[in-house]
Scaffold this active site. Structure first.
Site, PDB file in Angstrom:
ATOM      1  N   TYR A  91      -6.546  -0.365 -22.608  1.00 55.04           N
ATOM      2  CA  TYR A  91      -6.236   1.040 -22.880  1.00 55.04           C
ATOM      3  C   TYR A  91      -7.097   1.511 -24.050  1.00 55.04           C
ATOM      4  O   TYR A  91      -7.303   0.764 -25.013  1.00 55.04           O
ATOM      5  CB  TYR A  91      -4.757   1.206 -23.209  1.00 55.04           C
ATOM      6  CG  TYR A  91      -4.236   2.613 -22.987  1.00 55.04           C
ATOM      7  CD1 TYR A  91      -4.082   3.111 -21.698  1.00 55.04           C
ATOM      8  CD2 TYR A  91      -3.917   3.439 -24.055  1.00 55.04           C
ATOM      9  CE1 TYR A  91      -3.610   4.400 -21.482  1.00 55.04           C
ATOM     10  CE2 TYR A  91      -3.432   4.728 -23.849  1.00 55.04           C
ATOM     11  CZ  TYR A  91      -3.283   5.202 -22.558  1.00 55.04           C
ATOM     12  OH  TYR A  91      -2.824   6.481 -22.350  1.00 55.04           O
ATOM     13  N   THR A 190       3.478  10.486  -4.418  1.00 57.13           N
ATOM     14  CA  THR A 190       4.696   9.691  -4.539  1.00 57.13           C
ATOM     15  C   THR A 190       4.902   9.137  -5.950  1.00 57.13           C
ATOM     16  O   THR A 190       5.971   8.622  -6.260  1.00 57.13           O
ATOM     17  CB  THR A 190       4.682   8.514  -3.552  1.00 57.13           C
ATOM     18  OG1 THR A 190       3.534   7.703  -3.804  1.00 57.13           O
ATOM     19  CG2 THR A 190       4.662   9.003  -2.113  1.00 57.13           C
ATOM     20  N   VAL A 193       4.628  11.306 -11.697  1.00 57.44           N
ATOM     21  CA  VAL A 193       3.943  12.553 -12.051  1.00 57.44           C
ATOM     22  C   VAL A 193       3.850  13.450 -10.826  1.00 57.44           C
ATOM     23  O   VAL A 193       4.113  14.654 -10.898  1.00 57.44           O
ATOM     24  CB  VAL A 193       2.548  12.275 -12.633  1.00 57.44           C
ATOM     25  CG1 VAL A 193       1.784  13.592 -12.822  1.00 57.44           C
ATOM     26  CG2 VAL A 193       2.648  11.552 -13.966  1.00 57.44           C
ATOM     27  N   ARG A 213      -0.990   8.015   0.829  1.00 56.01           N
ATOM     28  CA  ARG A 213      -1.764   7.017   1.558  1.00 56.01           C
ATOM     29  C   ARG A 213      -1.054   6.668   2.862  1.00 56.01           C
ATOM     30  O   ARG A 213       0.160   6.822   2.997  1.00 56.01           O
ATOM     31  CB  ARG A 213      -1.974   5.763   0.711  1.00 56.01           C
ATOM     32  CG  ARG A 213      -0.705   5.034   0.340  1.00 56.01           C
ATOM     33  CD  ARG A 213      -1.004   3.836  -0.548  1.00 56.01           C
ATOM     34  NE  ARG A 213       0.199   3.181  -1.021  1.00 56.01           N
ATOM     35  CZ  ARG A 213       0.871   2.252  -0.350  1.00 56.01           C
ATOM     36  NH1 ARG A 213       0.463   1.874   0.848  1.00 56.01           N
ATOM     37  NH2 ARG A 213       1.959   1.698  -0.867  1.00 56.01           N
ATOM     38  N   PHE A 307      -7.585  14.942 -17.894  1.00 54.59           N
ATOM     39  CA  PHE A 307      -6.399  15.090 -18.747  1.00 54.59           C
ATOM     40  C   PHE A 307      -5.941  13.722 -19.207  1.00 54.59           C
ATOM     41  O   PHE A 307      -5.770  12.799 -18.416  1.00 54.59           O
ATOM     42  CB  PHE A 307      -5.253  15.781 -18.002  1.00 54.59           C
ATOM     43  CG  PHE A 307      -4.002  15.910 -18.831  1.00 54.59           C
ATOM     44  CD1 PHE A 307      -3.850  16.977 -19.698  1.00 54.59           C
ATOM     45  CD2 PHE A 307      -2.996  14.951 -18.772  1.00 54.59           C
ATOM     46  CE1 PHE A 307      -2.701  17.099 -20.489  1.00 54.59           C
ATOM     47  CE2 PHE A 307      -1.855  15.051 -19.563  1.00 54.59           C
ATOM     48  CZ  PHE A 307      -1.711  16.136 -20.419  1.00 54.59           C
ATOM     49  N   LYS A 365      10.405   2.739 -11.059  1.00 51.75           N
ATOM     50  CA  LYS A 365      10.046   2.544 -12.456  1.00 51.75           C
ATOM     51  C   LYS A 365      11.117   1.721 -13.160  1.00 51.75           C
ATOM     52  O   LYS A 365      12.316   1.993 -13.024  1.00 51.75           O
ATOM     53  CB  LYS A 365       9.878   3.890 -13.159  1.00 51.75           C
ATOM     54  CG  LYS A 365       9.609   3.749 -14.678  1.00 51.75           C
ATOM     55  CD  LYS A 365       9.534   5.061 -15.368  1.00 51.75           C
ATOM     56  CE  LYS A 365       8.209   5.727 -15.149  1.00 51.75           C
ATOM     57  NZ  LYS A 365       7.093   5.014 -15.813  1.00 51.75           N
TER      58      LYS A 365
END
Length: 370
Positions: A91, A190, A193, A213, A307, A365
């Protein structure tokens, strides 16, 4: 690294844990006698690498609560892809190692420094902007880090509101002025976000075209997204036609598109955009580059933007996010914003991490409950 040595090094972290023997009682109040946090358990990594190999849970000693500090008992914190990337060392912005993981979450105020007046013990708070070192049972940070929120919000939503939903809202508002009746197009629909974009667009009267997809059960996925408010949902193979504009029906050509995948999926977004449309890229899940035809630039005058939430939050505009977070949480409370999550107890962190890494198949998540 020996435990004593590790604790010395961890003093450089935002959530410093001093090697003190004094243990305080959990019924903390503002006073000189409660100037230390309780001991804490934390997920740490001493080097970058595969998260399931380099992280471990350790005990940390109490830390001093200074006059402007707030000690927060963490309630929940998600495992985001960016958390995994930080541990892997890929990152762009990451804390120096050894470090404590976690960048987003919600907690309850446990104790206050003597100069803190805008919070009370028992308040629910989230770090705004997001802040590192949240995968631990007690966190001590300066009062300006914390934003008080309504305790009526479901805990898992409070813990996850500042990354994915805020990204969706900022992208909808920051690049193109959209009016009710306009259309947006996105791939990765999906993702959380993507789901937030669908629902926020619906709230503002904006239509959405969504690309997913090809997969087993794609029809069920389409119906799920339409229940959230999607106007059209197409698999990538359905868009292998000469002119995708014929699929628009009564929808106007999109002025704005979102790409989190790259490769061919990004090209499909570009094909939908109207003259002088804009595509915003916020992810690259396929790890493939974006290819744009020369004619798209010359004859359609398309704009490509990027972004990154971390950069936005590090500018002078960061304080703008706080009323936006309140707005998003109000949508959660009214049932207009939702997404799937799975709460996992802290003692099962390794299992939750395996799920987040995709080692155990597809899972929602993962949100750690402390």
């Amino acid at each position: 690294m020996a435990m004593a040595s590790l604790r010395v090094t961890l003093r450089n972290l935002g959530s410093t844990r001093r090697s003190l023997q004094t243990r305080i009682f959990p019924s903390a109040v503002r006073s000189i006698a409660t100037s230390l946090s309780p001991p804490s358990r934390a997920v740490v990594y001493e080097q970058h690498g595969p998260p399931d190999q380099v992280t471990r849970v350790i005990e940390l000693a109490p830390v001093e609560i200074k006059e402007n500090d707030v000690c927060v008992k963490m309630l929940a914190s998600p495992i985001n892809p960016s958390d995994i990337n930080r541990i892997e060392g890929v990152y762009p912005v990451r804390p120096p190692v050894p470090a404590i993981g976690g960048y987003e979450g919600v907690g309850e105020v446990h104790a206050l420094g003597s100069a803190v007046s805008n919070l009370a013990v028992g308040d629910w708070v989230i770090p705004s902007p997001p802040s590192s070192g949240l995968w631990q049972t007690y966190v001590v940070k300066e009062q300006s880090v914390w934003l008080k929120i309504n305790k009526d919000v479901p805990m898992e939503y409070a813990a996850t509101i500042t990354v994915n939903p805020l990204t969706a809202l900022l992208m909808l508002e920051d690049f193109v002025k959209l009016n009710s009746g306009d259309t947006i197009v996105q791939n990765g629909a999906t993702s959380i976000v993507g789901q937030c974009i669908i629902q926020l667009a619906k709230v503002h009267g904006i239509k959405s075209i969504n690309i997913i997809r090809d997969r087993v059960g794609s029809e069920e996925v389409k119906e799920k997204l339409k229940r959230l408010g999607a106007n059209e949902v197409y698999t990538e193979s359905q868009l292998e036609v000469k002119n995708v504009k014929n699929l628009l029906g009564d929808l106007p050509e999109p002025a704005l598109g979102f790409n989190c995948i790259g490769g061919n999926a990004a090209s499909l977004v570009l094909r939908f955009l109207r003259q002088r449309g804009t595509m915003v890229t916020y992810g690259g899940m396929s790890k493939k580059p974006i290819t744009v035809s020369t004619s798209s630039f010359i004859f359609k005058d398309l704009a490509l933007r990027g972004f990154w939430l971390q950069k936005w939050m590090s500018t002078e505009r960061a304080n703008e996010c706080r009323p936006m977070i309140d707005y998003l949480l109000s949508l959660v409370q009214s049932g207009k914003l939702k997404y799937e999550m799975e709460l996992s107890p802290f003692h099962d962190f390794s299992l939750a991490l395996d799920k987040a890494l995709g080692k155990l198949g597809s899972h929602p998540k993962q949100v750690i409950k402390f």
